[in-house]
Design a protein around this motif. Structure first.
Motif, short mmCIF file in Angstrom:
data_model
loop_
_atom_site.label_atom_id
_atom_site.label_comp_id
_atom_site.label_asym_id
_atom_site.label_seq_id
_atom_site.Cartn_x
_atom_site.Cartn_y
_atom_site.Cartn_z
N ASN A 6 2.72 -0.68 -7.98
CA ASN A 6 1.85 -0.54 -6.81
C ASN A 6 1.54 -1.90 -6.21
O ASN A 6 1.00 -2.78 -6.89
CB ASN A 6 0.56 0.18 -7.20
CG ASN A 6 0.80 1.62 -7.59
OD1 ASN A 6 1.60 2.32 -6.96
ND2 ASN A 6 0.13 2.07 -8.63
N ILE A 7 1.87 -2.04 -4.93
CA ILE A 7 1.78 -3.34 -4.27
C ILE A 7 0.84 -3.29 -3.08
O ILE A 7 0.87 -2.35 -2.28
CB ILE A 7 3.17 -3.82 -3.81
CG1 ILE A 7 4.07 -4.06 -5.04
CG2 ILE A 7 3.07 -5.09 -2.97
CD1 ILE A 7 5.49 -4.43 -4.68
N LEU A 8 0.01 -4.32 -2.97
CA LEU A 8 -0.87 -4.51 -1.82
C LEU A 8 -0.39 -5.74 -1.07
O LEU A 8 -0.19 -6.80 -1.67
CB LEU A 8 -2.32 -4.70 -2.30
CG LEU A 8 -3.38 -5.05 -1.25
CD1 LEU A 8 -3.50 -3.97 -0.19
CD2 LEU A 8 -4.73 -5.28 -1.93
N ILE A 9 -0.19 -5.60 0.24
CA ILE A 9 0.29 -6.71 1.07
C ILE A 9 -0.88 -7.30 1.85
O ILE A 9 -1.62 -6.57 2.52
CB ILE A 9 1.38 -6.24 2.05
CG1 ILE A 9 2.59 -5.72 1.28
CG2 ILE A 9 1.79 -7.38 2.98
CD1 ILE A 9 3.66 -5.10 2.18
N ALA A 10 -1.06 -8.61 1.76
CA ALA A 10 -2.14 -9.29 2.49
C ALA A 10 -1.54 -10.36 3.40
O ALA A 10 -1.05 -11.39 2.92
CB ALA A 10 -3.12 -9.92 1.51
N ASP A 11 -1.56 -10.09 4.69
CA ASP A 11 -1.02 -11.03 5.69
C ASP A 11 -1.67 -10.69 7.02
O ASP A 11 -1.82 -9.51 7.36
CB ASP A 11 0.50 -10.90 5.79
CG ASP A 11 1.14 -12.08 6.51
OD1 ASP A 11 0.84 -12.27 7.72
OD2 ASP A 11 1.92 -12.81 5.89
N ASP A 12 -2.03 -11.71 7.78
CA ASP A 12 -2.74 -11.45 9.04
C ASP A 12 -1.82 -11.09 10.20
O ASP A 12 -2.29 -10.78 11.29
CB ASP A 12 -3.62 -12.65 9.43
CG ASP A 12 -2.84 -13.94 9.60
OD1 ASP A 12 -1.84 -14.12 8.88
OD2 ASP A 12 -3.23 -14.76 10.44
N HIS A 13 -0.51 -11.11 9.97
CA HIS A 13 0.44 -10.75 11.02
C HIS A 13 1.04 -9.37 10.73
O HIS A 13 1.76 -9.20 9.74
CB HIS A 13 1.56 -11.79 11.13
CG HIS A 13 1.08 -13.13 11.59
ND1 HIS A 13 0.79 -14.16 10.70
CD2 HIS A 13 0.81 -13.61 12.83
CE1 HIS A 13 0.39 -15.21 11.39
NE2 HIS A 13 0.38 -14.91 12.67
N ALA A 14 0.75 -8.41 11.60
CA ALA A 14 1.21 -7.03 11.40
C ALA A 14 2.73 -6.95 11.36
O ALA A 14 3.29 -6.17 10.58
CB ALA A 14 0.66 -6.13 12.51
N LEU A 20 7.92 -6.71 5.66
CA LEU A 20 7.89 -6.67 4.20
C LEU A 20 8.03 -5.25 3.68
O LEU A 20 8.79 -4.99 2.74
CB LEU A 20 6.58 -7.28 3.69
CG LEU A 20 6.58 -8.74 3.26
CD1 LEU A 20 5.18 -9.15 2.81
CD2 LEU A 20 7.59 -9.00 2.16
N LYS A 21 7.29 -4.33 4.28
CA LYS A 21 7.35 -2.94 3.85
C LYS A 21 8.77 -2.40 3.99
O LYS A 21 9.28 -1.70 3.11
CB LYS A 21 6.38 -2.08 4.67
CG LYS A 21 4.93 -2.28 4.30
CD LYS A 21 4.03 -1.25 4.98
CE LYS A 21 4.03 -1.42 6.49
NZ LYS A 21 3.12 -0.45 7.14
N SER A 22 9.41 -2.74 5.10
CA SER A 22 10.77 -2.27 5.34
C SER A 22 11.74 -2.87 4.32
O SER A 22 12.59 -2.17 3.76
CB SER A 22 11.21 -2.65 6.76
OG SER A 22 12.54 -2.28 7.00
N ALA A 23 11.60 -4.17 4.07
CA ALA A 23 12.50 -4.85 3.13
C ALA A 23 12.32 -4.34 1.71
O ALA A 23 13.30 -4.13 0.98
CB ALA A 23 12.26 -6.36 3.18
N LEU A 24 11.08 -4.10 1.31
CA LEU A 24 10.81 -3.66 -0.06
C LEU A 24 11.14 -2.19 -0.29
O LEU A 24 11.26 -1.74 -1.43
CB LEU A 24 9.34 -3.91 -0.41
CG LEU A 24 8.90 -5.38 -0.45
CD1 LEU A 24 7.40 -5.48 -0.70
CD2 LEU A 24 9.67 -6.16 -1.51
N SER A 25 11.30 -1.44 0.80
CA SER A 25 11.58 -0.01 0.68
C SER A 25 12.95 0.27 0.06
O SER A 25 13.22 1.40 -0.35
CB SER A 25 11.50 0.67 2.06
OG SER A 25 12.54 0.22 2.91
N ILE A 26 13.81 -0.75 -0.01
CA ILE A 26 15.13 -0.55 -0.61
C ILE A 26 15.03 -0.33 -2.12
O ILE A 26 15.97 0.15 -2.74
CB ILE A 26 16.07 -1.74 -0.32
CG1 ILE A 26 15.55 -3.02 -1.00
CG2 ILE A 26 16.23 -1.96 1.17
CD1 ILE A 26 16.50 -4.20 -0.90
N ASP A 27 13.90 -0.71 -2.70
CA ASP A 27 13.71 -0.56 -4.14
C ASP A 27 12.75 0.60 -4.40
O ASP A 27 11.56 0.51 -4.10
CB ASP A 27 13.15 -1.86 -4.73
CG ASP A 27 13.19 -1.87 -6.25
OD1 ASP A 27 12.94 -0.82 -6.85
OD2 ASP A 27 13.47 -2.94 -6.83
#
Length: 212
Positions: A6-14, A20-27
């Motif tokens: 379970n991953i939480l992404i923290a970045d101020d740029h949507a 990141l979500k798209s790239a990590l979705s391959i796994d």
């Protein structure tokens, strides 16, 4: 691996969070459970969502990622934090390591490296981009010889591999010894040197001239 990470992404740029979500979705072993756009929000979401790993940007409004990391490590020390940033500033790196983070990856890294960092940190190890080691080497003076802390030749060997960025699994494969043996050696090394984590161990190795 049966359980999802379970991953939480923290970045101020949507746009970066979406990328990141798209790239990590391959796994399929990864599960994005939330997003935060500032340090205050990521602390609040940690309490609600209890992620395994946070991918944390440094430069965010209201509270930066380093301050947020310090708070999270104090209150929820079981949560792993990987700094994901475009900044290669020496002070940022030093402050992040002092905050007790578990990994450091630059945003220009390939997705394969980020996936490796996530899996490594989830398994209880630490992961630092090789570029971090190069920058740290420029920031610490080397002494003529290592101080005597009653370390064995094998322990010095393992320190050298850790400082070069190898994970526990990679060191075990390189030395043809078990994963648990390397973990035990690392525990003994940290205890003898009175260090908290591999980041401090890397600093020691650089300062004492154990890596060239």
């Amino acid at each position: 691996m049966n359980d999802k990470i379970n991953i939480l992404i923290a970045d101020d740029h949507a746009i970066l969070r979406d990328g990141l979500k798209s790239a990590l979705s391959i796994d399929e072993s990864l599960n994005i459970i939330g997003e935060a756009e500032n340090g205050v929000e990521v602390i609040e979401l940690c309490k609600k969502l209890n992620p395994d790993i946070i991918l944390m940007d440094i430069n965010m409004p209201e509270m930066d990622g380093i301050r947020a990391s310090k708070h999270i490590k104090k209150e929820c020390h079981h949560i792993k934090i990987i700094i994901l940033t475009m900044f290669d500033n020496r002070q940022y790196i030093s402050d992040a390591l002092s905050a007790g983070i578990d990994g450091f990856v630059f945003k220009m890294a390939h997705i394969e490296e980020l996936l490796k960092a996530i899996k490594t940190v989830y398994d209880g190890d630490e992961y630092f981009d090789p570029e971090v080691l190069k920058i740290m080497k420029q920031n610490y003076l080397r002494s003529d010889s290592a101080k005597n802390f009653d370390l064995t030749p094998r322990e010095y060997e393992i320190i050298t591999y850790i400082a070069k960025g190898l994970t526990v699994s990679e060191i075990a494969d390189t030395l043809s010894i078990s994963y648990s043996t390397v973990k035990n050696h690392r525990h003994n090394i940290l205890s003898k040197l009175n260090l908290k984590n591999s980041a401090e161990l890397v600093r020691y190795a650089i300062t004492e001239g154990l890596i060239k």
